[in-house]
Design an enzyme around this catalytic site. Structure first.
Site, PDB file in Angstrom:
ATOM      1  N   ASP A  17       0.798  -1.234   0.000  1.00  0.00           N
ATOM      2  CA  ASP A  17       0.000   0.000   0.000  1.00  0.00           C
ATOM      3  C   ASP A  17       0.823   1.273   0.000  1.00  0.00           C
ATOM      4  OD1 ASP A  17      -2.447  -1.490   2.187  1.00  0.00           O
ATOM      5  OD2 ASP A  17      -2.327  -1.479   0.011  1.00  0.00           O
ATOM      6  N   ASP A  91      13.127 -10.214  -0.181  1.00  0.00           N
ATOM      7  CA  ASP A  91      11.712 -10.554  -0.162  1.00  0.00           C
ATOM      8  C   ASP A  91      11.321 -11.733  -1.044  1.00  0.00           C
ATOM      9  OD1 ASP A  91      12.070  -9.386  -2.604  1.00  0.00           O
ATOM     10  OD2 ASP A  91      10.363  -8.029  -2.460  1.00  0.00           O
ATOM     11  N   GLU A  92      12.265 -12.536  -1.495  1.00  0.00           N
ATOM     12  CA  GLU A  92      11.873 -13.714  -2.261  1.00  0.00           C
ATOM     13  C   GLU A  92      12.926 -14.799  -2.179  1.00  0.00           C
ATOM     14  OE1 GLU A  92      12.057 -13.580  -6.691  1.00  0.00           O
ATOM     15  OE2 GLU A  92      12.345 -11.437  -6.374  1.00  0.00           O
TER      16      GLU A  92
END
Length: 343
Positions: A17, A91-92
């Site tokens: 967001d 993040d992966e």
């Protein structure tokens, strides 16, 4: 699908967001949330442009210490299911759950549990791709972002690849996709029609890889704790750059990307290379090697500044900039004083 011949590759969405960057007039977007992307906001876009496209945009300054802490929380969750973890960034990661610590046979159930644990522990959502090889797991994870999962079975793999545009293939960049299109290759089905000799002739060492993935085949193993020889990122700009400030702004997301990989994998780098490609497609590289691994991102930024400044005033427009780190090594487990380097 069962754990046999399967792999999962959850993708952790760190920023939700919001767009990560700086609201300053000369700042750039480092990463954009899915909500922001619907307004046309993307990484490397000037912040003023992003704000104009999405007036309600919220900017958050990068907090690498927080990102690393959360990444370690997520890595701890992964480790409860398998030691076969190959991080790609903060993040992966790829996970091989063929033989897993929970004794669970269904890979989709493992992915569901991991996503739920991430949500409970960190408050973050994650998407997951489940398949029988790394390429298809990566493709699957793109299907139901940012909070879902998708399965590609061995039965469905070749058909999935056949209808996929090659420009969406992981490992096929814009330049390669454009070359493929010129050769009449627009989908996986088109790629499958080409012989191995044809692909090697036109794409060199990548030819066998393209030949395999066109058939849903990818024999690369999940490699935990691997140390790459180098890590890099580059970006082609919509308009040629002629002055220092826009060039430095364009480099910032690339700096953060390569540093994020090093942070996630606890890797240090001693050699920094700046790549510059001009409007006429000629290119130069400038490198600097320091005595010890760079301790923090400000040190990397300082080296980049030293490499970038001498190329201005530019002799011609710059269409692409890249940053790569090499001379990589594992960071020591003990605490290392964060001393500024004499550069």
């Amino acid at each position: 699908m069962t754990g046999e011949e399967s792999s999962t590759r959850p993708r952790k969405i760190v920023h939700v967001d919001v767009a990560v960057g700086s609201p300053a007039a000369r700042g750039v977007v480092a990463a954009a949330s899915y909500e922001a992307r619907t307004f046309g906001v993307h990484s490397a876009m000037p912040s003023v442009t992003a704000q104009r496209k999405c007036p309600e945009l919220v900017f958050v300054r990068p907090r690498f210490d927080v990102y690393k802490a959360v990444s370690l929380q997520i890595r701890t969750i992964f480790a409860e299911y398998t030691p076969m973890i190959e991080p790609l960034s903060l993040d992966e990661a790829y996970l091989d759950v063929t033989e897993n610590l929970k004794g669970m046979e269904i890979a989709t159930e493992i992915a569901e549990e991991i996503r739920a644990r991430i949500k409970t522990t960190t408050g973050l959502t994650a998407s997951a791709g489940i398949s029988y090889n790394k390429f298809l797991a990566k493709m699957a994870s793109d299907q139901n972002k940012p909070d879902g999962q998708f399965v590609i079975t061995p039965k469905n793999g070749p058909a999935f690849v056949a209808r996929l545009p090659v420009k969406k293939f992981h490992g096929v960049g814009p330049a390669t996709a454009e070359k493929m299109n010129r050769l009449g290759i627009e989908t996986g089905a088109d790629l499958k029609e080409k012989t191995l000799d044809f692909l090697i002739e036109n794409f060199g060492k990548s030819g066998p890889y393209f030949y395999g993935i066109a058939r849903g085949i990818d024999n690369r193993q999940v490699k935990p704790d691997r140390v790459r020889k180098s890590v890099g990122a580059e970006d082609t700009f919509p308009q040629d750059i002629h002055s220092y400030e826009p060039a430095r702004e364009g480099l910032q997301p690339l700096i953060e990307k390569v540093w994020g990989y090093c942070e996630a994998n606890e890797i240090g780098a001693k050699t920094v290379t700046l790549k510059v490609k001009y409007a006429d497609f000629s290119q130069i590289t400038r490198s600097k090697t320091v005595p010890a691994p760079l301790p923090a991102i400000p040190d990397l930024e300082e080296v980049i500044n030293l490499l970038l400044a001498p190329i201005f005033p530019a002799r011609k427009g710059i269409r692409l900039l890249g940053v790569s780190l090499s001379s990589l090594e594992r960071r020591r487990s003990e605490t290392t004083p964060q001393l500024r380097l004499a550069l």
